[in-house]
Design a protein around this motif. Sequence first.
Motif, PDB file in Angstrom:
ATOM      1  N   VAL A  40    -108.646  15.358  35.852  1.00  0.00           N
ATOM      2  CA  VAL A  40    -107.593  16.292  36.237  1.00  0.00           C
ATOM      3  C   VAL A  40    -106.220  15.649  36.155  1.00  0.00           C
ATOM      4  O   VAL A  40    -105.275  16.233  35.614  1.00  0.00           O
ATOM      5  CB  VAL A  40    -107.865  16.821  37.663  1.00  0.00           C
ATOM      6  CG1 VAL A  40    -106.670  17.614  38.178  1.00  0.00           C
ATOM      7  CG2 VAL A  40    -109.120  17.668  37.678  1.00  0.00           C
TER       8      VAL A  40
ATOM      9  N   TRP B 113    -112.619  23.426  36.709  1.00  0.00           N
ATOM     10  CA  TRP B 113    -111.817  22.763  35.677  1.00  0.00           C
ATOM     11  C   TRP B 113    -112.677  22.031  34.645  1.00  0.00           C
ATOM     12  O   TRP B 113    -112.538  22.251  33.447  1.00  0.00           O
ATOM     13  CB  TRP B 113    -110.839  21.784  36.338  1.00  0.00           C
ATOM     14  CG  TRP B 113    -109.829  21.225  35.395  1.00  0.00           C
ATOM     15  CD1 TRP B 113    -108.648  21.809  35.010  1.00  0.00           C
ATOM     16  CD2 TRP B 113    -109.908  19.975  34.696  1.00  0.00           C
ATOM     17  NE1 TRP B 113    -107.988  20.998  34.120  1.00  0.00           N
ATOM     18  CE2 TRP B 113    -108.736  19.867  33.910  1.00  0.00           C
ATOM     19  CE3 TRP B 113    -110.837  18.950  34.662  1.00  0.00           C
ATOM     20  CZ2 TRP B 113    -108.492  18.767  33.103  1.00  0.00           C
ATOM     21  CZ3 TRP B 113    -110.596  17.853  33.853  1.00  0.00           C
ATOM     22  CH2 TRP B 113    -109.430  17.765  33.085  1.00  0.00           C
TER      23      TRP B 113
ATOM     24  N   PHE C 136    -111.941  22.890  42.921  1.00  0.00           N
ATOM     25  CA  PHE C 136    -111.125  23.056  41.720  1.00  0.00           C
ATOM     26  C   PHE C 136    -111.810  22.414  40.521  1.00  0.00           C
ATOM     27  O   PHE C 136    -111.849  22.983  39.421  1.00  0.00           O
ATOM     28  CB  PHE C 136    -109.742  22.434  41.936  1.00  0.00           C
ATOM     29  CG  PHE C 136    -108.841  22.487  40.732  1.00  0.00           C
ATOM     30  CD1 PHE C 136    -108.006  23.569  40.521  1.00  0.00           C
ATOM     31  CD2 PHE C 136    -108.836  21.459  39.795  1.00  0.00           C
ATOM     32  CE1 PHE C 136    -107.179  23.623  39.404  1.00  0.00           C
ATOM     33  CE2 PHE C 136    -108.012  21.502  38.683  1.00  0.00           C
ATOM     34  CZ  PHE C 136    -107.185  22.593  38.481  1.00  0.00           C
TER      35      PHE C 136
ATOM     36  N   ASN D 208    -101.878  24.656  44.854  1.00  0.00           N
ATOM     37  CA  ASN D 208    -102.197  23.302  44.410  1.00  0.00           C
ATOM     38  C   ASN D 208    -103.467  22.906  45.163  1.00  0.00           C
ATOM     39  O   ASN D 208    -103.426  22.650  46.354  1.00  0.00           O
ATOM     40  CB  ASN D 208    -101.050  22.338  44.727  1.00  0.00           C
ATOM     41  CG  ASN D 208    -101.271  20.950  44.154  1.00  0.00           C
ATOM     42  OD1 ASN D 208    -102.315  20.341  44.367  1.00  0.00           O
ATOM     43  ND2 ASN D 208    -100.271  20.432  43.451  1.00  0.00           N
ATOM     44  N   ASN D 209    -104.592  22.894  44.455  1.00  0.00           N
ATOM     45  CA  ASN D 209    -105.920  22.766  45.058  1.00  0.00           C
ATOM     46  C   ASN D 209    -106.200  23.981  45.941  1.00  0.00           C
ATOM     47  O   ASN D 209    -106.679  23.868  47.074  1.00  0.00           O
ATOM     48  CB  ASN D 209    -106.066  21.479  45.871  1.00  0.00           C
ATOM     49  CG  ASN D 209    -107.516  21.076  46.075  1.00  0.00           C
ATOM     50  OD1 ASN D 209    -108.392  21.484  45.322  1.00  0.00           O
ATOM     51  ND2 ASN D 209    -107.763  20.272  47.087  1.00  0.00           N
TER      52      ASN D 209
ATOM     53  N   ASP E 121    -104.705  12.979  44.159  1.00  0.00           N
ATOM     54  CA  ASP E 121    -104.915  14.371  43.763  1.00  0.00           C
ATOM     55  C   ASP E 121    -106.368  14.746  44.066  1.00  0.00           C
ATOM     56  O   ASP E 121    -107.284  14.364  43.343  1.00  0.00           O
ATOM     57  CB  ASP E 121    -104.620  14.553  42.280  1.00  0.00           C
ATOM     58  CG  ASP E 121    -104.507  16.022  41.887  1.00  0.00           C
ATOM     59  OD1 ASP E 121    -105.115  16.862  42.571  1.00  0.00           O
ATOM     60  OD2 ASP E 121    -103.822  16.323  40.886  1.00  0.00           O
TER      61      ASP E 121
ATOM     62  N   ASP F   9    -102.029  24.604  40.227  1.00  0.00           N
ATOM     63  CA  ASP F   9    -103.348  24.765  39.613  1.00  0.00           C
ATOM     64  C   ASP F   9    -103.270  25.412  38.236  1.00  0.00           C
ATOM     65  O   ASP F   9    -103.969  25.002  37.300  1.00  0.00           O
ATOM     66  CB  ASP F   9    -104.246  25.617  40.522  1.00  0.00           C
ATOM     67  CG  ASP F   9    -104.659  24.889  41.791  1.00  0.00           C
ATOM     68  OD1 ASP F   9    -104.385  23.678  41.894  1.00  0.00           O
ATOM     69  OD2 ASP F   9    -105.259  25.535  42.675  1.00  0.00           O
TER      70      ASP F   9
ATOM     71  N   ARG G 100    -107.920  17.350  43.662  1.00  0.00           N
ATOM     72  CA  ARG G 100    -108.556  18.297  42.740  1.00  0.00           C
ATOM     73  C   ARG G 100    -109.595  17.641  41.846  1.00  0.00           C
ATOM     74  O   ARG G 100    -110.417  18.333  41.235  1.00  0.00           O
ATOM     75  CB  ARG G 100    -107.479  18.995  41.899  1.00  0.00           C
ATOM     76  CG  ARG G 100    -106.616  19.952  42.700  1.00  0.00           C
ATOM     77  CD  ARG G 100    -105.504  20.568  41.890  1.00  0.00           C
ATOM     78  NE  ARG G 100    -104.489  19.584  41.513  1.00  0.00           N
ATOM     79  CZ  ARG G 100    -103.301  19.891  40.993  1.00  0.00           C
ATOM     80  NH1 ARG G 100    -102.985  21.166  40.816  1.00  0.00           N
ATOM     81  NH2 ARG G 100    -102.431  18.951  40.679  1.00  0.00           N
TER      82      ARG G 100
ATOM     83  N   SER H 152    -112.734  18.302  44.261  1.00  0.00           N
ATOM     84  CA  SER H 152    -112.841  19.500  45.094  1.00  0.00           C
ATOM     85  C   SER H 152    -113.465  20.632  44.285  1.00  0.00           C
ATOM     86  O   SER H 152    -113.872  20.455  43.133  1.00  0.00           O
ATOM     87  CB  SER H 152    -111.448  19.924  45.575  1.00  0.00           C
ATOM     88  OG  SER H 152    -110.690  20.429  44.486  1.00  0.00           O
TER      89      SER H 152
ATOM     90  N   TYR I 177    -113.021  29.213  43.031  1.00  0.00           N
ATOM     91  CA  TYR I 177    -113.215  28.239  41.965  1.00  0.00           C
ATOM     92  C   TYR I 177    -114.682  27.803  41.957  1.00  0.00           C
ATOM     93  O   TYR I 177    -115.207  27.309  42.966  1.00  0.00           O
ATOM     94  CB  TYR I 177    -112.352  27.008  42.187  1.00  0.00           C
ATOM     95  CG  TYR I 177    -110.854  27.213  42.027  1.00  0.00           C
ATOM     96  CD1 TYR I 177    -110.333  28.124  41.116  1.00  0.00           C
ATOM     97  CD2 TYR I 177    -109.963  26.463  42.797  1.00  0.00           C
ATOM     98  CE1 TYR I 177    -108.965  28.289  40.975  1.00  0.00           C
ATOM     99  CE2 TYR I 177    -108.589  26.620  42.659  1.00  0.00           C
ATOM    100  CZ  TYR I 177    -108.090  27.544  41.747  1.00  0.00           C
ATOM    101  OH  TYR I 177    -106.736  27.694  41.601  1.00  0.00           O
TER     102      TYR I 177
END
Length: 725
Positions: free
Chosen positions: A292, A324, A320, A421-422, A313, A253, A315, A318, A476
């Motif tokens: 992402v 982001w 995240f 990661n996520n 992925d 991340d 992310r 999600s 997040y």
Amino acid sequence: MRIVRIAFLLIAFLGPVLSQPISVTVLNQKNSSRGVNGRLVTFMSTSFQPAEWDFTFFQQHPDAAMPLWRLAPQHIRIQPVSQGVPQKAPDQWDFSQLHAVLMPVLGVADHSPEIQIATAPSFMNDSQGHLTRAHFQDFAKYSANLVRYYNKGGFDASGKHYQSPSPYHVTWWGIFNEPNINGLSADDYVNLYNLVVPAMLAVDPEIKIVAVELADFGDEPQKMLPAFVQKVKAHVDVVATHYYGSCNQSDNDQTVFDAIAQFRDHIHYFYSQLNTNSELAKVPVWVTENNVNADYDQGNGISACNGTPFTTDQRGSSAFFAAWRPLVFSQLAQAGVESLYHWDHDADAQFGEVDYNNGNLYLSYWVNYYLAHFFPSPPGADILQVHNTNAGPLEALAVRYDDGSVVVMLVNHRVHSSIDNNGPGVPRTVSLDVSALGAFSSVKQITIDKSTDAAKGPTASTLTPAPQLQVKLNGYSVSFVRFSAAKPRFTAAGVVNAASYQSGAVSPGEIVSIFGDAIGPKTTAGTQISSPGFLDNSLAGTKIYFDGIPAPLVHAGAKQVAAIAPYEVAGKGSTKIQVEYLGALSDSVTMPVALTVPGVFTYDFAGTGQGLIFNHDGTPNSAANPAGSGTVVTIYATGEGQTNPMGIDGKLGGDTPPQPVLKVSATIGGLPADVIYAGGAKDLAAGGMQVQARVPTSVAPGNAVPVVIAIGTASSQAGVTMAVR
């Protein structure tokens, strides 16, 4: 046991630190070094890629246009590739896959997409799928024919005529996709651009051109931009680039967050390069692809970036993403970027805002929705100075709109673990100080995090206005806090026919005036036409929704907005109307829908008295300039209901204006008047109507002769008059 003790000590040590509130203070000074001269002018948009793998999206999900419309995207990007490219051979064309996506998109949002001419027809490419220099001229002809097809009545090939079925033109065009990774050198690209753009502008000089569309990573801008800036001769409206946080699902991340700093630095480089050419110094930079992770399954489950087994992925949709994308928006908007496009709308959990397979919304949809609605551009807003005691893992952006309202965006991107990661992020509490901004009577908060229901979206909270507020961020997340004097408000009694000023019901295409408070800018904004031949449905930060569909706007002010009821209300018993101004949404007001609600405009727009009527010679009718009996006068009205051809929201009349479906009749001085013509006019937006009627020869002369028109069984208001000699 030792490991447990170490973990316990770490928790004991870090716990008090993490629980301490972060202080964010919003100052009462504009930050002129950020954005464009201190203004945040970034609009949000989204993308589609018509091709054989996804062109049936709107066919599979007929209701998908409404969520797209509600996003409020501008210049939606259409990138046809593979079988989506319409030219199949030198004299063979097939627009079916492109149109399956483009036609629904043309009908929503601002009706003004960007078609990126992403790649050449296959017969122009080499064995690697790259456009060859020998076919540069053919590519220019292909591009020019696309402009003819959509904007200039089409073209002929092998005895067949090809012409767009849509009334909407395509104004924005992107020239080639990511040339730096698709076989073109810097010199190749600028040579191609200098050949293609003049060919397109020769067909339609009103189109707008998006240049470069770079795959932006490493030192690619340094390789491509100098040659383009120095050697470009053709017109440039926008320079574009693409940013992805990663091309590797295993990147943690923090690595993906850290990539945003390079995005920002590259934007500064873009502008520094453009400033070396006086012809390009005022050209804006757009980011026309962003997400992402850029990786995808190139076939057989293999990663296109790494040659390893591909893994989606998560992310991209999600919690995240809730940290982001707002962080990207804040950093790039403050660097002066004027657009940020999501890649792409209908896809999987890695890329999509909407699930291609079932039409369900992802969390990413709501993140982009609120970025667009809380930071509308136009009109944009002043960026305020902010003091943030923890600017590393917390992003704070504050803007003030011209009406004095303020939006503060707080983005919690604190990573819980360096190997996440996520991951979940870290809960934080922010002490938000807005005391320097004065008093506000209304405070609304929207937070998007892991608890947000992607199907329904986040729930707004009403906060008690105070100089200092506590904002809790659950890992997040992003939180939008809007401070204002009042939210937009109006009642059913304030929705009136713009000609008669009578309330009660609305009809399809009727021009209505809405009276209320805080529904538009203090200085009234007049009509705008961004898409040729159509009124805009967003004006100075104001939007009017009928059942979620933005209405074309005639003018917008703080107390009164004039809009045209969308033809989509036809056949309904009622419609729900809402006003949005600078991201603040009114309560909905339900109005009945009638077949017709005729109203005649008056000269002073008061609803009674001298009508907006012109004599046979085109001069205004008045007591000093009466009409002769037996002559034809032109009466201006609205509320005629559905038309033939079927009404199109905000469309100017053109050469074949629409006419009412129901019969139009008129009386002048209480006597039947022959109706010579009833319908639209070339420069009159759909919903406005001319009635050309002959003054009865036996009418009694006077300066206040009553005029009434009827459409179907409904009649216009009493009290409208004209002068007859």
